[in-house]
Design a protein around this motif. Structure first.
Motif, PDB file in Angstrom:
ATOM      1  N   LEU A 180       1.123 -43.289 -34.755  1.00 32.97           N
ATOM      2  CA  LEU A 180       2.117 -43.726 -33.776  1.00 32.97           C
ATOM      3  C   LEU A 180       3.370 -42.858 -33.838  1.00 32.97           C
ATOM      4  CD1 LEU A 180       1.735 -47.595 -34.115  1.00 32.97           C
ATOM      5  CD2 LEU A 180       1.130 -46.196 -32.122  1.00 32.97           C
ATOM      6  N   GLU A 181       3.736 -42.415 -35.024  1.00 33.65           N
ATOM      7  CA  GLU A 181       4.886 -41.507 -35.166  1.00 33.65           C
ATOM      8  C   GLU A 181       4.585 -40.166 -34.505  1.00 33.65           C
ATOM      9  OE1 GLU A 181       7.563 -41.828 -38.967  1.00 33.65           O
ATOM     10  OE2 GLU A 181       5.463 -42.146 -39.561  1.00 33.65           O
ATOM     11  N   SER A 182       3.369 -39.657 -34.677  1.00 31.19           N
ATOM     12  CA  SER A 182       3.012 -38.362 -34.091  1.00 31.19           C
ATOM     13  C   SER A 182       3.007 -38.431 -32.562  1.00 31.19           C
ATOM     14  CB  SER A 182       1.665 -37.874 -34.610  1.00 31.19           C
ATOM     15  OG  SER A 182       0.608 -38.647 -34.083  1.00 31.19           O
ATOM     16  N   LYS A 183       2.761 -39.625 -32.023  1.00 35.18           N
ATOM     17  CA  LYS A 183       2.799 -39.834 -30.566  1.00 35.18           C
ATOM     18  C   LYS A 183       4.218 -40.181 -30.088  1.00 35.18           C
ATOM     19  CE  LYS A 183      -1.893 -41.711 -30.352  1.00 35.18           C
ATOM     20  NZ  LYS A 183      -2.706 -42.868 -29.955  1.00 35.18           N
ATOM     21  N   GLU A 184       5.156 -40.225 -31.035  1.00 34.91           N
ATOM     22  CA  GLU A 184       6.556 -40.555 -30.767  1.00 34.91           C
ATOM     23  C   GLU A 184       6.728 -41.939 -30.153  1.00 34.91           C
ATOM     24  OE1 GLU A 184       8.240 -37.265 -28.591  1.00 34.91           O
ATOM     25  OE2 GLU A 184       8.113 -35.957 -30.339  1.00 34.91           O
ATOM     26  N   LEU A 185       5.875 -42.878 -30.596  1.00 36.02           N
ATOM     27  CA  LEU A 185       5.957 -44.258 -30.125  1.00 36.02           C
ATOM     28  C   LEU A 185       6.760 -45.131 -31.082  1.00 36.02           C
ATOM     29  CD1 LEU A 185       2.264 -44.655 -28.910  1.00 36.02           C
ATOM     30  CD2 LEU A 185       4.306 -44.189 -27.516  1.00 36.02           C
TER      31      LEU A 185
END
Length: 149
Positions: free
Chosen positions: A80-85
């Motif tokens: 989720l962090e890598s998707k900037e969510l």
């Protein structure tokens, strides 16, 4: 004194196909999210939902609130962090003690994905009365309580 055998235990306690049920939930949710153009999984949606309700929660508390073990939560959180969510604020004193926040992009995605949750619930409870749904929820809660003791 008689011994309990697997056969006698299964006569008293029905075999619950919970693993298959859980797999079907995940597959259905993934299919629905994909059909609506959302690149998330059920586990990711649960984290976004919890952060939408209570933003800035400690990572350990987030694991408890979502029912995920810490290792699984760490992997899902990283995705989720890598998707900037979501984003994480790591404590300087204790790196393991970090707070997790939903980003504006994550909040928007979760709001859009909520219609998928409603569609999923309509599929899951098709043919059920409200009384059936309430009884099912009570039964599941009792099972959870029994296993949590």
């Amino acid at each position: 004194m008689s011994k309990s055998t697997p056969e006698s235990a299964s006569a008293v306690y029905p075999r619950l196909p919970l693993a298959r049920f859980n797999k079907l939930i995940n597959l259905t949710m993934s299919r629905l999210f994909k059909a609506h153009g959302h690149n998330i999984t059920r586990e990711q949606e649960v984290i976004l939902r919890e952060l939408s309700r209570l933003d800035g929660v400690n990572q350990v508390d987030l694991a408890l609130r979502t029912g995920q073990d810490r290792n699984n939560l760490s992997r899902t959180r990283a995705l989720l962090e890598s998707k900037e969510l979501i984003m994480r604020d790591v404590c300087d004193v204790d790196k393991r003690n970090s707070r997790v926040y939903i980003t504006e992009q994550g909040r928007l995605l979760h709001e859009e994905a909520f219609s998928v949750i409603l569609e999923y619930q309509a599929i899951l409870f098709k043919g059920f009365s409200q009384q059936d749904i309430d009884r099912f929820s009570e039964t599941i809660q009792k099972l959870i309580t029994n296993l949590s003791d």
